[in-house]
Design a protein around this motif. Structure first.
Motif, PDB file in Angstrom:
ATOM      1  N   SER A 104       6.343  13.845  -4.191  1.00 24.69           N
ATOM      2  CA  SER A 104       4.615  13.281  -4.118  1.00 24.69           C
ATOM      3  C   SER A 104       3.670  13.883  -5.269  1.00 24.69           C
ATOM      4  O   SER A 104       4.000  14.485  -5.553  1.00 24.69           O
ATOM      5  CB  SER A 104       4.154  12.828  -2.965  1.00 24.69           C
ATOM      6  N   ALA A 105       2.789  13.374  -5.810  1.00 26.28           N
ATOM      7  CA  ALA A 105       1.977  13.052  -6.384  1.00 26.28           C
ATOM      8  C   ALA A 105       1.402  15.408  -6.002  1.00 26.28           C
ATOM      9  O   ALA A 105       0.548  16.266  -6.701  1.00 26.28           O
ATOM     10  CB  ALA A 105       0.025  12.869  -6.671  1.00 26.28           C
ATOM     11  N   THR A 106       0.870  14.873  -4.717  1.00 25.18           N
ATOM     12  CA  THR A 106       0.434  15.939  -4.153  1.00 25.18           C
ATOM     13  C   THR A 106       1.344  17.242  -3.875  1.00 25.18           C
ATOM     14  O   THR A 106       1.021  18.151  -4.164  1.00 25.18           O
ATOM     15  CB  THR A 106      -0.227  16.035  -2.510  1.00 25.18           C
ATOM     16  N   GLN A 107       2.380  16.953  -3.620  1.00 28.91           N
ATOM     17  CA  GLN A 107       3.545  17.701  -4.349  1.00 28.91           C
ATOM     18  C   GLN A 107       3.414  18.413  -4.915  1.00 28.91           C
ATOM     19  O   GLN A 107       4.097  19.708  -5.748  1.00 28.91           O
ATOM     20  CB  GLN A 107       5.294  17.036  -3.298  1.00 28.91           C
ATOM     21  N   ALA A 108       3.567  17.524  -6.422  1.00 22.90           N
ATOM     22  CA  ALA A 108       3.613  18.127  -7.596  1.00 22.90           C
ATOM     23  C   ALA A 108       2.705  19.236  -7.925  1.00 22.90           C
ATOM     24  O   ALA A 108       2.963  20.288  -8.712  1.00 22.90           O
ATOM     25  CB  ALA A 108       3.838  16.797  -8.770  1.00 22.90           C
ATOM     26  N   ILE A 109       1.440  18.862  -7.494  1.00 19.10           N
ATOM     27  CA  ILE A 109       0.244  19.485  -8.067  1.00 19.10           C
ATOM     28  C   ILE A 109       0.018  20.989  -7.131  1.00 19.10           C
ATOM     29  O   ILE A 109       0.007  21.906  -8.112  1.00 19.10           O
ATOM     30  CB  ILE A 109      -0.784  18.461  -7.178  1.00 19.10           C
ATOM     31  N   ARG A 110       0.626  20.781  -5.445  1.00 17.82           N
ATOM     32  CA  ARG A 110       0.983  22.401  -5.471  1.00 17.82           C
ATOM     33  C   ARG A 110       1.926  22.790  -5.934  1.00 17.82           C
ATOM     34  O   ARG A 110       1.686  24.392  -6.065  1.00 17.82           O
ATOM     35  CB  ARG A 110       1.917  21.543  -3.600  1.00 17.82           C
ATOM     36  N   ARG A 111       3.265  22.743  -6.385  1.00 17.90           N
ATOM     37  CA  ARG A 111       3.777  23.325  -7.286  1.00 17.90           C
ATOM     38  C   ARG A 111       3.265  23.540  -8.932  1.00 17.90           C
ATOM     39  O   ARG A 111       3.737  25.244  -8.869  1.00 17.90           O
ATOM     40  CB  ARG A 111       5.198  21.988  -7.507  1.00 17.90           C
ATOM     41  N   GLU A 112       3.081  23.197  -8.931  1.00 20.43           N
ATOM     42  CA  GLU A 112       1.404  23.973 -10.321  1.00 20.43           C
ATOM     43  C   GLU A 112       0.631  24.816 -10.245  1.00 20.43           C
ATOM     44  O   GLU A 112       0.432  25.644 -11.020  1.00 20.43           O
ATOM     45  CB  GLU A 112       0.939  22.494 -10.904  1.00 20.43           C
ATOM     46  N   LEU A 113       0.244  24.415  -9.340  1.00 20.98           N
ATOM     47  CA  LEU A 113      -0.837  25.548  -8.446  1.00 20.98           C
ATOM     48  C   LEU A 113      -0.099  26.730  -7.670  1.00 20.98           C
ATOM     49  O   LEU A 113      -0.714  28.107  -8.492  1.00 20.98           O
ATOM     50  CB  LEU A 113      -1.776  24.886  -6.958  1.00 20.98           C
ATOM     51  N   GLU A 114       0.923  26.818  -7.497  1.00 19.75           N
ATOM     52  CA  GLU A 114       1.497  27.656  -6.593  1.00 19.75           C
ATOM     53  C   GLU A 114       2.712  28.526  -8.296  1.00 19.75           C
ATOM     54  O   GLU A 114       2.390  29.848  -7.990  1.00 19.75           O
ATOM     55  CB  GLU A 114       2.707  27.894  -6.038  1.00 19.75           C
ATOM     56  N   GLY A 115       2.458  27.555  -9.002  1.00 12.19           N
ATOM     57  CA  GLY A 115       2.965  28.677  -9.984  1.00 12.19           C
ATOM     58  C   GLY A 115       2.203  29.275 -10.890  1.00 12.19           C
ATOM     59  O   GLY A 115       2.920  30.140 -11.416  1.00 12.19           O
ATOM     60  N   HIS A 116       1.609  28.992 -10.802  1.00 15.80           N
ATOM     61  CA  HIS A 116       0.317  29.477 -11.755  1.00 15.80           C
ATOM     62  C   HIS A 116      -0.209  30.542 -11.323  1.00 15.80           C
ATOM     63  O   HIS A 116      -1.350  31.316 -11.039  1.00 15.80           O
ATOM     64  CB  HIS A 116      -0.314  28.778 -12.987  1.00 15.80           C
ATOM     65  N   GLY A 117       0.141  30.987  -9.206  1.00 16.55           N
ATOM     66  CA  GLY A 117      -0.602  31.396  -8.921  1.00 16.55           C
ATOM     67  C   GLY A 117      -2.315  31.344  -8.736  1.00 16.55           C
ATOM     68  O   GLY A 117      -2.817  32.085  -8.283  1.00 16.55           O
ATOM     69  N   VAL A 118      -2.899  30.315  -8.776  1.00 17.30           N
ATOM     70  CA  VAL A 118      -3.348  29.623  -8.396  1.00 17.30           C
ATOM     71  C   VAL A 118      -4.271  29.599  -7.035  1.00 17.30           C
ATOM     72  O   VAL A 118      -3.063  28.880  -6.008  1.00 17.30           O
ATOM     73  CB  VAL A 118      -4.088  27.995  -9.202  1.00 17.30           C
ATOM     74  N   ARG A 119      -5.436  30.209  -6.401  1.00 14.82           N
ATOM     75  CA  ARG A 119      -5.147  30.276  -5.023  1.00 14.82           C
ATOM     76  C   ARG A 119      -7.098  29.235  -4.903  1.00 14.82           C
ATOM     77  O   ARG A 119      -7.052  29.334  -3.642  1.00 14.82           O
ATOM     78  CB  ARG A 119      -5.312  31.533  -3.849  1.00 14.82           C
ATOM     79  N   ARG A 120      -7.618  29.832  -6.107  1.00 17.25           N
ATOM     80  CA  ARG A 120      -9.333  29.336  -5.046  1.00 17.25           C
ATOM     81  C   ARG A 120      -9.334  27.482  -6.552  1.00 17.25           C
ATOM     82  O   ARG A 120      -9.363  27.910  -7.934  1.00 17.25           O
ATOM     83  CB  ARG A 120     -10.154  30.315  -6.268  1.00 17.25           C
ATOM     84  N   ILE A 121      -9.704  26.776  -5.363  1.00 18.41           N
ATOM     85  CA  ILE A 121      -9.556  25.630  -6.280  1.00 18.41           C
ATOM     86  C   ILE A 121     -11.229  24.689  -5.947  1.00 18.41           C
ATOM     87  O   ILE A 121     -11.761  24.452  -5.559  1.00 18.41           O
ATOM     88  CB  ILE A 121      -8.568  24.048  -5.958  1.00 18.41           C
TER      89      ILE A 121
END
Length: 238
Positions: A104-121
């Motif tokens: 899903s699009a949200t699963q893909a977004i989550r992978r990008e966020l976590e892959g870049h160490g992003v926590r604050r969105i």
């Protein structure tokens, strides 16, 4: 069916004019991207969006004997409404039924966020209030800190998203105080985002960009050369 090619299946909401355009800009993988429509006759927007993901197997079945390598579910709002746990359950069931990867699009977004160490969105959305709240709840439940949010008011019918143009996105983004977020997430596959991504001076992601990027990974063509490189779009800006 015999074929020299394999394919990435992409399902987009029935009135969405944006996914095909943006996905084909971002995706240049060895498998060809082909599209189908998520359909529902429900009158209420929320019911319609929920139907899309609850009936994801119907979208996969619509490809008949086409040899799909993977399948992309391109509707973030559906995931927000059913929540992460139900989303995972439905997509895993589809994977087991059809024997391919389903993302899903949200699963893909989550992978990008976590892959870049992003926590604050910071969330930028073309949704009604109720759907914005569902989006905040979704990301918060996954441990992300939603530090800011802004929406384009499209009224109660989510299909009005499809009338948004690049200029409206740019005008609404220009005064968006993201409160020091690690990244601004442009959520909504029906909202045009390419111009905003290319012109932004701050880290920014979109639903379609993340989904196409994940499909590039799934087809073993990472890092992409011709497609928009996510590391250039956000990595170099951090």
């Amino acid at each position: 069916m015999s074929s020299a090619h394999c394919y990435i299946g992409v399902a987009t909401p029935q009135a969405n004019p944006t996914v095909e355009v943006e996905f084909q800009q971002f995706y240049r993988g060895p498998a060809r991207a082909v599209f189908t429509r998520l359909t529902s006759s429900a009158e209420a927007p929320a019911d319609r969006l929920i139907n899309y993901i609850e009936q994801v197997s119907d979208a996969l079945a619509s490809f008949d004997t086409l040899p799909l390598r993977a399948f992309a579910f391109a509707c973030t709002a559906s995931s927000y409404l059913v929540g992460h746990d139900r989303e995972e359950q439905l997509l895993q069931q589809a994977e087991q039924q059809f024997g391919i990867q389903v993302v899903s699009a949200t699963q893909a977004i989550r992978r990008e966020l976590e892959g870049h160490g992003v926590r604050r969105i910071a969330l930028f959305m073309p949704y009604p209030d109720s759907l914005c709240r569902a989006a905040v709840d979704y990301w918060s439940a996954l441990g992300f800190d939603v530090v800011a949010q802004k929406r384009i008011d499209t009224g109660p019918d989510t299909r009005a998203i499809y009338a948004i143009d690049d200029q409206q996105v740019a005008d609404t983004l220009c005064d968006f105080d993201d409160r020091g977020a690690d990244v601004v997430l442009l959520s909504g596959t029906g909202m045009p985002t390419i111009s905003a991504l290319l012109e932004s001076r701050r880290p920014m992601l979109s639903s379609n960009l993340c989904l196409a990027t994940e499909m590039l990974r799934r087809t073993q063509n990472w890092p992409p050369r011709e497609a928009a490189n996510i590391r250039q779009l956000i990595g170099a800006q951090q």
